[in-house]
Motif scaffolding. Structure first.
Motif, PDB file in Angstrom:
ATOM      1  N   SER A  59     -26.098  22.392  20.038  1.00  9.24           N
ATOM      2  CA  SER A  59     -27.304  22.356  20.867  1.00  9.24           C
ATOM      3  C   SER A  59     -27.013  21.693  22.199  1.00  9.24           C
ATOM      4  N   ILE A  60     -27.572  22.277  23.251  1.00 11.10           N
ATOM      5  CA  ILE A  60     -27.559  21.669  24.577  1.00 11.10           C
ATOM      6  C   ILE A  60     -29.020  21.511  24.962  1.00 11.10           C
ATOM      7  N   VAL A  61     -29.468  20.275  25.052  1.00 10.80           N
ATOM      8  CA  VAL A  61     -30.880  19.973  25.279  1.00 10.80           C
ATOM      9  C   VAL A  61     -31.066  19.485  26.710  1.00 10.80           C
ATOM     10  N   ILE A  62     -31.936  20.175  27.442  1.00 12.26           N
ATOM     11  CA  ILE A  62     -32.254  19.776  28.811  1.00 12.26           C
ATOM     12  C   ILE A  62     -33.485  18.874  28.766  1.00 12.26           C
ATOM     13  N   THR A  63     -33.353  17.689  29.358  1.00  5.42           N
ATOM     14  CA  THR A  63     -34.433  16.714  29.336  1.00  5.42           C
ATOM     15  C   THR A  63     -34.325  15.803  30.556  1.00  5.42           C
ATOM     16  N   SER A  86     -29.991  18.777  33.694  1.00  4.94           N
ATOM     17  CA  SER A  86     -30.187  19.879  34.641  1.00  4.94           C
ATOM     18  C   SER A  86     -29.622  21.186  34.089  1.00  4.94           C
ATOM     19  N   VAL A  87     -30.081  22.284  34.683  1.00  5.70           N
ATOM     20  CA  VAL A  87     -29.575  23.612  34.342  1.00  5.70           C
ATOM     21  C   VAL A  87     -28.079  23.686  34.623  1.00  5.70           C
ATOM     22  N   ASP A  88     -27.660  23.190  35.786  1.00  9.42           N
ATOM     23  CA  ASP A  88     -26.239  23.249  36.134  1.00  9.42           C
ATOM     24  C   ASP A  88     -25.381  22.471  35.142  1.00  9.42           C
ATOM     25  N   GLU A  89     -25.860  21.316  34.723  1.00  9.67           N
ATOM     26  CA  GLU A  89     -25.118  20.521  33.751  1.00  9.67           C
ATOM     27  C   GLU A  89     -25.070  21.251  32.398  1.00  9.67           C
ATOM     28  N   ALA A  90     -26.165  21.878  32.011  1.00 12.14           N
ATOM     29  CA  ALA A  90     -26.188  22.641  30.759  1.00 12.14           C
ATOM     30  C   ALA A  90     -25.176  23.778  30.802  1.00 12.14           C
ATOM     31  N   LEU A  91     -25.105  24.484  31.927  1.00 14.44           N
ATOM     32  CA  LEU A  91     -24.157  25.584  32.064  1.00 14.44           C
ATOM     33  C   LEU A  91     -22.710  25.088  32.063  1.00 14.44           C
ATOM     34  N   GLU A  92     -22.487  23.938  32.662  1.00 16.92           N
ATOM     35  CA  GLU A  92     -21.129  23.374  32.680  1.00 16.92           C
ATOM     36  C   GLU A  92     -20.692  23.030  31.258  1.00 16.92           C
ATOM     37  N   VAL A  93     -21.558  22.389  30.495  1.00 17.33           N
ATOM     38  CA  VAL A  93     -21.238  22.048  29.106  1.00 17.33           C
ATOM     39  C   VAL A  93     -21.038  23.328  28.300  1.00 17.33           C
ATOM     40  N   ALA A  94     -21.940  24.283  28.436  1.00 20.30           N
ATOM     41  CA  ALA A  94     -21.860  25.538  27.681  1.00 20.30           C
ATOM     42  C   ALA A  94     -20.562  26.279  27.956  1.00 20.30           C
ATOM     43  N   SER A  95     -20.129  26.281  29.207  1.00 26.56           N
ATOM     44  CA  SER A  95     -18.911  27.021  29.572  1.00 26.56           C
ATOM     45  C   SER A  95     -17.669  26.456  28.889  1.00 26.56           C
ATOM     46  N   ARG A  96     -17.720  25.187  28.504  1.00 27.86           N
ATOM     47  CA  ARG A  96     -16.584  24.584  27.783  1.00 27.86           C
ATOM     48  C   ARG A  96     -16.617  24.914  26.301  1.00 27.86           C
TER      49      ARG A  96
END
Length: 166
Positions: A59-63, A86-96
């Protein structure tokens, strides 16, 4: 990375009331599990609070307050989720984590990701629902329907962003 929104949506675009989704179908739950298994799930904090951690999917939770979201560790000692602001931080984590990532809601999260999504994986219910959490409009100028699998009470519908919109 392929970014896909997945949701159950009523004919009036309602996806929830802030506490739950309006429709629950066993077949849809089974399909959601099968399709998303092994892939990261991006969601808002309220969605996370409602569904918790789903097995086999980080899970990647944006808050606004990531320091307040805690995740248990997996068998290797790594947290089973990530809280980001943030959205950008979520995408950075997801890409890894993977090259296929699912955005699962709620309404504000769908709105924030809408212009970045590659595909939509919708369970469309031909009935209106009560609720004030809405899916953004699926504009046919932006999205092309690529498949529709009709069921008795709903359809599984897959959309791709039109190439000229990418």
């Amino acid at each position: 990375m392929k970014l896909i929104a997945i949701a159950v949506v009523a004919s009036n675009r309602v996806i929830g009331d802030g506490h739950d989704q309006p429709f629950k179908f066993r077949e849809d739950f089974a399909r959601f599990k099968r399709v998303t298994m092994g892939h990261p799930l991006i969601m808002g904090r309220r969605t996370h609070d409602i569904i918790g951690l789903l097995p086999g999917r980080p899970s990647i939770v944006i808050t606004r307050h990531p320091e307040l979201v805690h995740f248990p560790a997996d068998e290797d000692g790594r947290p089973r989720g990530h809280a980001v602001s943030s959205v950008d931080e979520a995408l950075e984590v997801a890409s890894r984590l993977d090259d296929v990532v699912y955005v699962i809601g709620g309404g504000q999260v769908f709105q924030q990701f809408w212009s970045r999504l590659d595909e939509l994986d919708m369970t469309e219910v031909p009935a209106a629902a009560e609720g004030d959490v809405l899916l953004p409009e699926i504009d046919p100028a932006v999205w092309v329907e690529v498949s529709r699998n009709r069921r008795e009470e709903f359809d599984f519908v897959h959309y791709r962003r039109r190439q000229e919109q990418a």
